[in-house]
Design an enzyme around this catalytic site. Structure first.
Site, mmCIF file in Angstrom:
data_model
loop_
_atom_site.group_PDB
_atom_site.id
_atom_site.type_symbol
_atom_site.label_atom_id
_atom_site.label_comp_id
_atom_site.label_asym_id
_atom_site.label_seq_id
_atom_site.Cartn_x
_atom_site.Cartn_y
_atom_site.Cartn_z
ATOM 1 N N ASP A 197 0.845 -1.199 0.000
ATOM 2 C CA ASP A 197 0.000 0.000 0.000
ATOM 3 C C ASP A 197 0.879 1.248 0.000
ATOM 4 O O ASP A 197 1.737 1.403 0.869
ATOM 5 C CB ASP A 197 -0.884 0.020 1.251
ATOM 6 C CG ASP A 197 -1.991 -1.019 1.186
ATOM 7 O OD1 ASP A 197 -2.617 -1.141 0.118
ATOM 8 O OD2 ASP A 197 -2.227 -1.701 2.195
ATOM 9 N N ASP A 199 -10.203 -5.802 -1.338
ATOM 10 C CA ASP A 199 -9.215 -5.278 -0.388
ATOM 11 C C ASP A 199 -9.910 -4.426 0.669
ATOM 12 O O ASP A 199 -10.552 -3.422 0.347
ATOM 13 C CB ASP A 199 -8.209 -4.426 -1.181
ATOM 14 C CG ASP A 199 -7.107 -3.815 -0.321
ATOM 15 O OD1 ASP A 199 -6.910 -4.273 0.818
ATOM 16 O OD2 ASP A 199 -6.432 -2.885 -0.815
HETATM 17 C C1 DX5 Z 1 -6.615 0.264 2.708
HETATM 18 C C2 DX5 Z 1 -5.497 -0.553 2.075
HETATM 19 C C3 DX5 Z 1 -5.651 -1.996 2.394
HETATM 20 C C4 DX5 Z 1 -5.447 -2.255 3.860
HETATM 21 C C5 DX5 Z 1 -6.067 -3.543 4.256
HETATM 22 O O1 DX5 Z 1 -6.394 1.583 2.501
HETATM 23 O O2 DX5 Z 1 -5.524 -0.424 0.677
HETATM 24 O O3 DX5 Z 1 -4.798 -2.802 1.579
HETATM 25 O O4 DX5 Z 1 -4.070 -2.254 4.199
HETATM 26 O O5 DX5 Z 1 -6.087 -3.609 5.653
HETATM 27 P P1 DX5 Z 1 -7.134 -4.547 6.431
HETATM 28 O O6 DX5 Z 1 -6.996 -5.921 5.829
HETATM 29 O O7 DX5 Z 1 -6.687 -4.454 7.851
HETATM 30 O O8 DX5 Z 1 -8.481 -3.946 6.193
HETATM 31 ZN ZN ZN Z 2 -4.425 -2.010 -0.491
#
Ligand code: DX5
Ligand code: ZN
Length: 219
Positions: free
Chosen positions: A34, A166
């Site tokens: 990310d 995601d």
């Molecule tokens: C959100 C990101 C995700 C996030 C997922 O802005 O794009 O990839 O890191 O985190 P979890 O799985 O904890 O929701």
């Molecule tokens: Zn992400």
């Protein structure tokens, strides 16, 4: 198209990035990184400098939560899958050129409230579609089930596409998202906040398979 659980890494230093990769590298093929610029989303992470020379033996997809991702991609060489938000690209011409010159491939991402019509003109040439099930910016948020309607519609339109969900993925929501038609799931907190990342990935893989086989929503 293959069922895959993909650890998502949202960090602020190169050291944390390498630490997270080493926690999961024995259990997966692909890592989701990310990247945030504090403009497209209200948070920032590692950037181009920390992304140089990633550990070998893994595939990397970079989730660009930045304004004008075309300018960032132009500065990064490597065989990466660049997942860009349709809401953030200003010049698709520059973007396609940057992706090509980087030696990488294109993926397209969309926010929970963005309709599929915004995606359609850019599907050609995209290797993967990333459907956000949280508002991007932070890990550990709650899954938004309404996005399953978009996943179902996409899967109906594109039976063979790679579709990744995601945000807020845990063993329960994984069953729902894959039941709607996602073959890839990205997850951060339900892997990295657990003491045993390998076990957590195993549980998510079982949930992904269960949801996918149930086929609910794929007609
Ligand atoms: C959100 C990101 C995700 C996030 C997922 O802005 O794009 O990839 O890191 O985190 P979890 O799985 O904890 O929701
Ligand atoms: Zn992400």
């Amino acid at each position: 198209m293959a069922l895959e659980v993909i650890p998502a890494i949202l960090v602020k230093t190169r050291e944390e990035l390498l630490g997270h990769i080493s926690r999961v590298r024995d259990y997966v093929k692909t890592i989701h990184i990310d990247v945030m610029d504090n403009k497209f989303v209200p948070n920032f992470t590692i950037g181009i400098k920390e992304l140089q020379e990633l550990p070998s033996g893994l595939k990397y997809e970079i989730h660009w939560m930045v304004q004008r991702p075309e300018e960032w991609i132009a500065k990064l060489k490597g065989p990466y899958l660049h997942m860009v938000h349709v809401e953030a690209v200003e010049s698709w011409e520059d973007l396609l050129k940057a992706v090509k010159e980087s030696g990488g491939a294109l993926g397209v991402a969309l926010n929970p409230e963005t309709p599929l019509e915004k995606l359609e003109p850019h599907l050609k040439g995209a290797k993967k579609i990333l459907v956000m099930s949280v508002h991007p910016g932070f890990y550990g948020q709650k899954y938004i089930p309404e996005v399953e309607a978009k996943v179902k519609e996409l899967r109906r339109m594109l039976p063979k596409a790679e579709i990744e969900v995601d945000g807020g993925i845990n063993p329960e929501t994984a069953v729902r998202a894959s039941g709607a038609g996602a073959d890839n799931l990205a997850a951060a907190s339900s892997i990295f906040a657990k003491p045993d990342a390998g076990k957590a990935i195993g549980e998510l893989k079982d949930a992904l398979k269960k949801g996918w086989e149930s086929g609910a929503g794929r007609g």
